[in-house]
Design a protein around this motif. Structure first.
Motif, PDB file in Angstrom:
ATOM      1  N   PHE A 104      -0.320  43.308 -30.976  1.00 40.34           N
ATOM      2  CA  PHE A 104      -0.407  45.032 -30.858  1.00 40.34           C
ATOM      3  C   PHE A 104      -0.279  45.134 -29.126  1.00 40.34           C
ATOM      4  N   ILE A 105      -1.085  44.449 -28.425  1.00 42.23           N
ATOM      5  CA  ILE A 105      -1.044  44.378 -27.087  1.00 42.23           C
ATOM      6  C   ILE A 105       0.441  44.341 -26.390  1.00 42.23           C
ATOM      7  N   ASP A 108       3.170  47.142 -28.742  1.00 44.54           N
ATOM      8  CA  ASP A 108       2.915  48.483 -28.648  1.00 44.54           C
ATOM      9  C   ASP A 108       2.491  48.903 -27.100  1.00 44.54           C
ATOM     10  N   TRP A 109       1.753  48.174 -26.454  1.00 46.37           N
ATOM     11  CA  TRP A 109       1.577  48.572 -25.223  1.00 46.37           C
ATOM     12  C   TRP A 109       2.428  48.068 -24.082  1.00 46.37           C
ATOM     13  N   LEU A 110       2.723  47.043 -24.130  1.00 45.65           N
ATOM     14  CA  LEU A 110       3.561  46.452 -23.118  1.00 45.65           C
ATOM     15  C   LEU A 110       5.146  46.430 -23.349  1.00 45.65           C
ATOM     16  N   SER A 111       5.587  46.871 -24.658  1.00 49.06           N
ATOM     17  CA  SER A 111       6.879  46.724 -25.099  1.00 49.06           C
ATOM     18  C   SER A 111       7.594  45.511 -25.063  1.00 49.06           C
ATOM     19  N   SER A 117       6.512  37.927 -28.320  1.00 48.99           N
ATOM     20  CA  SER A 117       4.949  38.424 -28.354  1.00 48.99           C
ATOM     21  C   SER A 117       4.261  37.389 -29.178  1.00 48.99           C
TER      22      SER A 117
END
Length: 140
Positions: A104-105, A108-111, A117
């Protein structure tokens, strides 16, 4: 040469370096099962990456359990296999939670792409899984 092969691959061991060596083989096999199911669910079936990660995890953890308990940590302090399996699953579920948070990090946050990932999260969680399983099943 035969003695080295026996030591690395055949004989029971409590040596942490040999166990880590073996765990890398088991982890690689489990990772490949996990990774290809994860990618397949996303690419072929268009399943959300978090759901794909959970499904792939559930499938790969069975192979990991068998190989880990029979080859890597084959001298368990736990005599009851049901308790051992439940503890293994508990450690694995915690690893899944870490994986889901990291995915998720990263995504969604760091693209970061979902493939990169997954690889990064898997490497990080591998250290948790090895450490927790060694302590739980061998006591050190």
């Amino acid at each position: 040469m035969d003695e080295l092969i026996n030591k690395l691959f055949r004989k029971n061991t409590d040596n942490i370096f040999l166990q880590m060596f073996r765990y890398l083989f088991v982890g690689t096999a489990s990772f490949l099962i996990d990774f290809f199911i994860y990618i397949g669910l996303i690419e072929i079936f268009n399943v959300n990456y978090l759901i794909s990660a959970a499904i792939a995890f559930a499938i790969s953890v069975m192979a990991n359990y068998y190989l880990s308990t029979s080859w890597v940590f084959n001298q368990s302090n736990i005599e009851n296999r049901v308790i051992e399996f439940n503890l293994f699953i508990l450690i694995s579920i915690m690893g899944l939670v870490f994986t889901e948070i990291l995915l998720f990090i990263f995504i969604d946050w760091l693209s970061v792409g979902y493939i990169i990932s997954k690889i990064i999260a898997s490497i990080l969680v591998m250290f948790w899984n090895f450490s927790a399983r060694r302590v739980m099943f061998y006591g050190t």
